[in-house]
Design a protein around this motif. Structure first.
Motif, PDB file in Angstrom:
ATOM      1  N   ALA A 108       0.845  -1.208   0.000  1.00 57.98           N
ATOM      2  CA  ALA A 108       0.000   0.000   0.000  1.00 57.98           C
ATOM      3  C   ALA A 108       0.875   1.250   0.000  1.00 57.98           C
ATOM      4  CB  ALA A 108      -0.925  -0.005   1.214  1.00 57.98           C
ATOM      5  N   TYR A 109       1.881   1.242   0.868  1.00 57.79           N
ATOM      6  CA  TYR A 109       2.755   2.403   1.034  1.00 57.79           C
ATOM      7  C   TYR A 109       3.874   2.383   0.002  1.00 57.79           C
ATOM      8  CZ  TYR A 109       6.099   5.326   3.760  1.00 57.79           C
ATOM      9  OH  TYR A 109       7.002   6.260   4.189  1.00 57.79           O
ATOM     10  N   ASP A 110       4.434   1.216  -0.247  1.00 55.03           N
ATOM     11  CA  ASP A 110       5.590   1.064  -1.145  1.00 55.03           C
ATOM     12  C   ASP A 110       5.211   0.137  -2.294  1.00 55.03           C
ATOM     13  OD1 ASP A 110       8.073   0.929  -2.307  1.00 55.03           O
ATOM     14  OD2 ASP A 110       8.946  -0.347  -0.760  1.00 55.03           O
ATOM     15  N   MET A 111       4.656   0.714  -3.411  1.00 54.96           N
ATOM     16  CA  MET A 111       4.201   2.067  -3.541  1.00 54.96           C
ATOM     17  C   MET A 111       2.967   2.150  -4.428  1.00 54.96           C
ATOM     18  SD  MET A 111       6.739   3.676  -6.323  1.00 54.96           S
ATOM     19  CE  MET A 111       5.280   4.449  -7.002  1.00 54.96           C
ATOM     20  N   LYS A 112       2.001   1.282  -4.100  1.00 57.14           N
ATOM     21  CA  LYS A 112       0.806   1.243  -4.944  1.00 57.14           C
ATOM     22  C   LYS A 112      -0.044   2.508  -4.788  1.00 57.14           C
ATOM     23  CE  LYS A 112       0.925  -3.697  -5.537  1.00 57.14           C
ATOM     24  NZ  LYS A 112       0.434  -5.037  -5.176  1.00 57.14           N
ATOM     25  N   ALA A 113      -0.006   3.113  -3.589  1.00 51.38           N
ATOM     26  CA  ALA A 113      -0.777   4.350  -3.404  1.00 51.38           C
ATOM     27  C   ALA A 113      -0.294   5.436  -4.363  1.00 51.38           C
ATOM     28  CB  ALA A 113      -0.667   4.828  -1.956  1.00 51.38           C
ATOM     29  N   GLY A 114       1.006   5.488  -4.616  1.00 50.56           N
ATOM     30  CA  GLY A 114       1.558   6.490  -5.530  1.00 50.56           C
ATOM     31  C   GLY A 114       0.973   6.360  -6.929  1.00 50.56           C
ATOM     32  N   ILE A 115       0.749   5.134  -7.356  1.00 56.98           N
ATOM     33  CA  ILE A 115       0.163   4.915  -8.685  1.00 56.98           C
ATOM     34  C   ILE A 115      -1.300   5.343  -8.679  1.00 56.98           C
ATOM     35  CG2 ILE A 115      -0.435   3.142 -10.403  1.00 56.98           C
ATOM     36  CD1 ILE A 115       2.184   1.764  -9.711  1.00 56.98           C
ATOM     37  N   VAL A 116      -1.986   5.046  -7.579  1.00 60.87           N
ATOM     38  CA  VAL A 116      -3.377   5.495  -7.442  1.00 60.87           C
ATOM     39  C   VAL A 116      -3.436   7.029  -7.490  1.00 60.87           C
ATOM     40  CG1 VAL A 116      -5.370   5.557  -5.879  1.00 60.87           C
ATOM     41  CG2 VAL A 116      -4.059   3.448  -6.142  1.00 60.87           C
ATOM     42  N   PHE A 117      -2.502   7.686  -6.799  1.00 57.15           N
ATOM     43  CA  PHE A 117      -2.462   9.162  -6.804  1.00 57.15           C
ATOM     44  C   PHE A 117      -2.331   9.670  -8.244  1.00 57.15           C
ATOM     45  CE2 PHE A 117      -0.500   9.982  -2.301  1.00 57.15           C
ATOM     46  CZ  PHE A 117      -1.507   9.218  -1.739  1.00 57.15           C
ATOM     47  N   SER A 118      -1.406   9.058  -8.988  1.00 58.81           N
ATOM     48  CA  SER A 118      -1.157   9.496 -10.367  1.00 58.81           C
ATOM     49  C   SER A 118      -2.400   9.323 -11.222  1.00 58.81           C
ATOM     50  CB  SER A 118      -0.018   8.676 -10.992  1.00 58.81           C
ATOM     51  OG  SER A 118       1.099   8.688 -10.156  1.00 58.81           O
ATOM     52  N   VAL A 165      11.742  14.855 -13.649  1.00 63.23           N
ATOM     53  CA  VAL A 165      11.224  13.546 -13.250  1.00 63.23           C
ATOM     54  C   VAL A 165      10.567  13.673 -11.883  1.00 63.23           C
ATOM     55  CG1 VAL A 165      11.796  11.127 -12.799  1.00 63.23           C
ATOM     56  CG2 VAL A 165      13.123  12.419 -14.497  1.00 63.23           C
ATOM     57  N   LEU A 166       9.331  13.209 -11.789  1.00 61.71           N
ATOM     58  CA  LEU A 166       8.621  13.182 -10.509  1.00 61.71           C
ATOM     59  C   LEU A 166       8.512  11.727 -10.075  1.00 61.71           C
ATOM     60  CD1 LEU A 166       5.692  15.634 -11.446  1.00 61.71           C
ATOM     61  CD2 LEU A 166       7.959  16.204 -10.503  1.00 61.71           C
ATOM     62  N   VAL A 167       9.075  11.408  -8.917  1.00 62.43           N
ATOM     63  CA  VAL A 167       9.029  10.028  -8.436  1.00 62.43           C
ATOM     64  C   VAL A 167       7.965   9.946  -7.347  1.00 62.43           C
ATOM     65  CG1 VAL A 167      10.357   8.093  -7.522  1.00 62.43           C
ATOM     66  CG2 VAL A 167      11.495   9.837  -8.921  1.00 62.43           C
ATOM     67  N   ILE A 168       7.020   9.034  -7.527  1.00 62.08           N
ATOM     68  CA  ILE A 168       5.905   8.971  -6.594  1.00 62.08           C
ATOM     69  C   ILE A 168       6.093   7.881  -5.551  1.00 62.08           C
ATOM     70  CG2 ILE A 168       4.115  10.150  -7.927  1.00 62.08           C
ATOM     71  CD1 ILE A 168       3.477   7.024  -8.680  1.00 62.08           C
ATOM     72  N   GLU A 169       7.368   7.645  -5.205  1.00 61.77           N
ATOM     73  CA  GLU A 169       7.696   6.817  -4.041  1.00 61.77           C
ATOM     74  C   GLU A 169       7.123   7.511  -2.798  1.00 61.77           C
ATOM     75  OE1 GLU A 169       9.584   4.082  -3.235  1.00 61.77           O
ATOM     76  OE2 GLU A 169      10.340   3.475  -5.198  1.00 61.77           O
ATOM     77  N   PRO A 170       6.969   6.777  -1.687  1.00 67.24           N
ATOM     78  CA  PRO A 170       6.452   7.397  -0.468  1.00 67.24           C
ATOM     79  C   PRO A 170       7.258   8.616  -0.036  1.00 67.24           C
ATOM     80  CG  PRO A 170       6.649   5.021  -0.190  1.00 67.24           C
ATOM     81  CD  PRO A 170       7.242   5.345  -1.517  1.00 67.24           C
ATOM     82  N   ALA A 171       6.583   9.532   0.640  1.00 67.67           N
ATOM     83  CA  ALA A 171       7.257  10.661   1.277  1.00 67.67           C
ATOM     84  C   ALA A 171       8.061  10.133   2.457  1.00 67.67           C
ATOM     85  CB  ALA A 171       6.219  11.674   1.744  1.00 67.67           C
ATOM     86  N   ALA A 172       8.948  10.972   2.995  1.00 66.90           N
ATOM     87  CA  ALA A 172       9.674  10.580   4.208  1.00 66.90           C
ATOM     88  C   ALA A 172       8.687  10.511   5.373  1.00 66.90           C
ATOM     89  CB  ALA A 172      10.779  11.587   4.499  1.00 66.90           C
ATOM     90  N   GLY A 173       9.114   9.920   6.469  1.00 64.11           N
ATOM     91  CA  GLY A 173       8.240   9.684   7.625  1.00 64.11           C
ATOM     92  C   GLY A 173       7.434  10.899   8.054  1.00 64.11           C
ATOM     93  N   ASN A 174       8.037  12.076   7.986  1.00 59.99           N
ATOM     94  CA  ASN A 174       7.344  13.290   8.420  1.00 59.99           C
ATOM     95  C   ASN A 174       6.597  13.972   7.268  1.00 59.99           C
ATOM     96  OD1 ASN A 174       9.494  14.102   6.927  1.00 59.99           O
ATOM     97  ND2 ASN A 174      10.291  15.579   8.402  1.00 59.99           N
ATOM     98  N   GLY A 175       6.538  13.308   6.122  1.00 56.51           N
ATOM     99  CA  GLY A 175       5.814  13.872   4.976  1.00 56.51           C
ATOM    100  C   GLY A 175       6.688  14.682   4.037  1.00 56.51           C
ATOM    101  N   ALA A 176       7.981  14.787   4.343  1.00 52.69           N
ATOM    102  CA  ALA A 176       8.877  15.604   3.515  1.00 52.69           C
ATOM    103  C   ALA A 176       9.144  14.946   2.164  1.00 52.69           C
ATOM    104  CB  ALA A 176      10.201  15.821   4.248  1.00 52.69           C
ATOM    105  N   LEU A 177       9.352  15.797   1.152  1.00 52.51           N
ATOM    106  CA  LEU A 177       9.770  15.292  -0.157  1.00 52.51           C
ATOM    107  C   LEU A 177      11.272  15.018  -0.122  1.00 52.51           C
ATOM    108  CD1 LEU A 177       7.770  17.415  -2.750  1.00 52.51           C
ATOM    109  CD2 LEU A 177       7.060  15.466  -1.368  1.00 52.51           C
ATOM    110  N   LYS A 178      11.706  14.143  -1.017  1.00 47.86           N
ATOM    111  CA  LYS A 178      13.117  13.737  -1.012  1.00 47.86           C
ATOM    112  C   LYS A 178      13.851  14.432  -2.150  1.00 47.86           C
ATOM    113  CE  LYS A 178      11.628   9.453   1.080  1.00 47.86           C
ATOM    114  NZ  LYS A 178      11.239   8.048   0.884  1.00 47.86           N
ATOM    115  N   THR A 179      14.768  15.340  -1.784  1.00 47.23           N
ATOM    116  CA  THR A 179      15.489  16.098  -2.807  1.00 47.23           C
ATOM    117  C   THR A 179      16.899  15.557  -3.035  1.00 47.23           C
ATOM    118  OG1 THR A 179      15.977  17.713  -1.094  1.00 47.23           O
ATOM    119  CG2 THR A 179      14.195  18.248  -2.621  1.00 47.23           C
ATOM    120  N   SER A 180      17.337  14.633  -2.193  1.00 49.90           N
ATOM    121  CA  SER A 180      18.589  13.945  -2.502  1.00 49.90           C
ATOM    122  C   SER A 180      18.545  12.552  -1.895  1.00 49.90           C
ATOM    123  CB  SER A 180      19.801  14.716  -1.973  1.00 49.90           C
ATOM    124  OG  SER A 180      19.826  14.696  -0.571  1.00 49.90           O
TER     125      SER A 180
END
Ligand SMILES: [Zn+2]
Length: 375
Positions: A108-118, A165-180
């Motif tokens: 669900a988290y890694d990472m089917k929800a991301g595909i649903v979001f898209s 490129v937008l990667v729809i992997e899960p956000a970090a634990g606190n909801g942050a986006l991953k820039t590196s």
């Protein structure tokens, strides 16, 4: 101006149902048949929206999907995977369930929800006739969890053609986006010495373990926390009996780097290792297989845009650099700016408590929609 968060809030029953469909189709990387079953569902969904769907035939892994929508000289690549680390049958131990505002279930988290979001972001863009300035290419691969051996070249090919490129992997634990993301890999250091009787012929032996010991300490010392470089000798083996001077020893070294410069420095140091004991020899195998995803100016710009778009939804977006790798690393190696972690907020990737936080879902889809249309 429309508030997309409340728009998606109203669609939540349908969004959750869509995720349930994906989660209840288990897709371990090594089960091509199972992965392809979900692949067919995804292909059908996106085709029904009017996308051009290419099912890329692959023998060993499931068939990845390349999905194209819209026109434009430039393309935006939206990257994700639908394989999971969880074996068939995990659903029985970790069934789909909603508890305390969280959805649990394998993948669900890694990472089917991301595909649903898209899917819902695109569907809404189409239904509402929102203008797009770029062609959209969604690329869903099927072997991410085992290192993307079969799809790495396809990812790079698409990334090279894209403006970002937008990667729809899960956000970090606190909801942050991953820039590196750090890059990394394993080196294997093999030592050859000379066997001899430890009592009778000690002087004639060349002790491979002694030789290896010199290198273990040396290699560990290349760690530089300030630069984000770590080396960890994870396993060592060698020798056969205490009364034999060992002629073989070997170490496996985990390496993580934050910059390409550091990646090159460590590669160079490893290849330049030379024996300390006369007569000993060294073989260095392996290497840094995932390049680091650096926080480039382009990535910074992408993040700023995402943050300003999120603000319109009342969401305060943060960014973070992480140690773990994703296909974002391969995409970034082409020089195209990459923003990662645009998927769900939750926790427990690869673990039994894997879940996403339901209240965050509408806002995250809204941010994705706004980002895609603002680019
Ligand atoms: Zn994963």
């Amino acid at each position: 101006m429309e508030n997309w968060t409340s728009y998606f809030q109203e669609l939540m029953p349908e969004i959750v149902e869509e995720l349930r469909t994906y989660v209840e189709m288990e897709t371990p990387t090594h089960n091509k048949e199972a992965v392809d079953r979900l692949g067919s569902v995804l292909a059908e969904r996106f085709a029904a929206l009017g996308c051009r769907v290419d099912v890329i035939q692959q023998r060993e892994y499931g068939n990845p999907l390349r999905i194209e929508y819209g026109k434009g000289d430039e393309q935006i690549l939206i990257l994700g995977h639908f394989d999971t680390v969880k074996e068939i049958g995990t659903l029985q131990r970790e069934p789909w369930r909603i508890e305390d505002g969280r959805v649990y279930g394998p993948g669900a988290y890694d990472m089917k929800a991301g595909i649903v979001f898209s899917y819902f972001a695109l569907r809404t863009i189409i239904e509402k006739g929102l203008p797009l300035q770029n062609k959209l290419v969604f690329f869903w691969n099927t072997d991410e969890e085992t290192g993307s051996l079969a799809s790495e070249h396809l990812i790079k090919e698409e990334a090279r053609k894209s403006k970002c490129v937008l990667v729809i992997e899960p956000a970090a634990g606190n909801g942050a986006l991953k820039t590196s993301r750090k890059g990394g890999g394993d080196f294997i250091l093999k030592v050859r010495g000379q066997a001899a009787h430890a009592g009778n012929d000690h002087a004639k032996g060349i002790n491979a373990i002694e030789e290896l010991a010199h290198h273990v300490l040396n290699i560990q010392s290349w760690t530089d926390y300030a630069l984000g470089t770590t080396l960890s000798v994870g396993t060592i083996k060698g020798g056969s009996a205490s009364n034999v001077v060992p002629d073989e020893a070997e170490a496996v070294i985990d390496v993580r780097v934050q910059t390409i410069q550091e990646s090159e420095r460590i590669e160079r140091l490893m290849r330049q290792l030379s024996p300390v004991l006369p007569g000993a020899s060294l073989i260095v195998e392996g290497g840094i297989t995932k390049p680091p995803m650096e926080r480039t100016e382009g990535t910074e710009e992408l993040f700023r845009l995402a943050r300003s778009q999120a603000k319109l939804e009342g969401i305060e977006l943060k960014e973070i650099g992480v140690g773990g790798t994703s296909d974002g690393n391969f995409a970034a190696a082409t020089g195209t700016p990459v923003l990662d972690g645009l998927g769900p907020v939750g926790d427990g990737a690869h673990a039994s408590h894997e879940h996403i936080v339901l209240s965050e879902v509408p806002g995250r889809i809204a941010v994705l929609l706004r980002l895609i249309t603002a680019l």
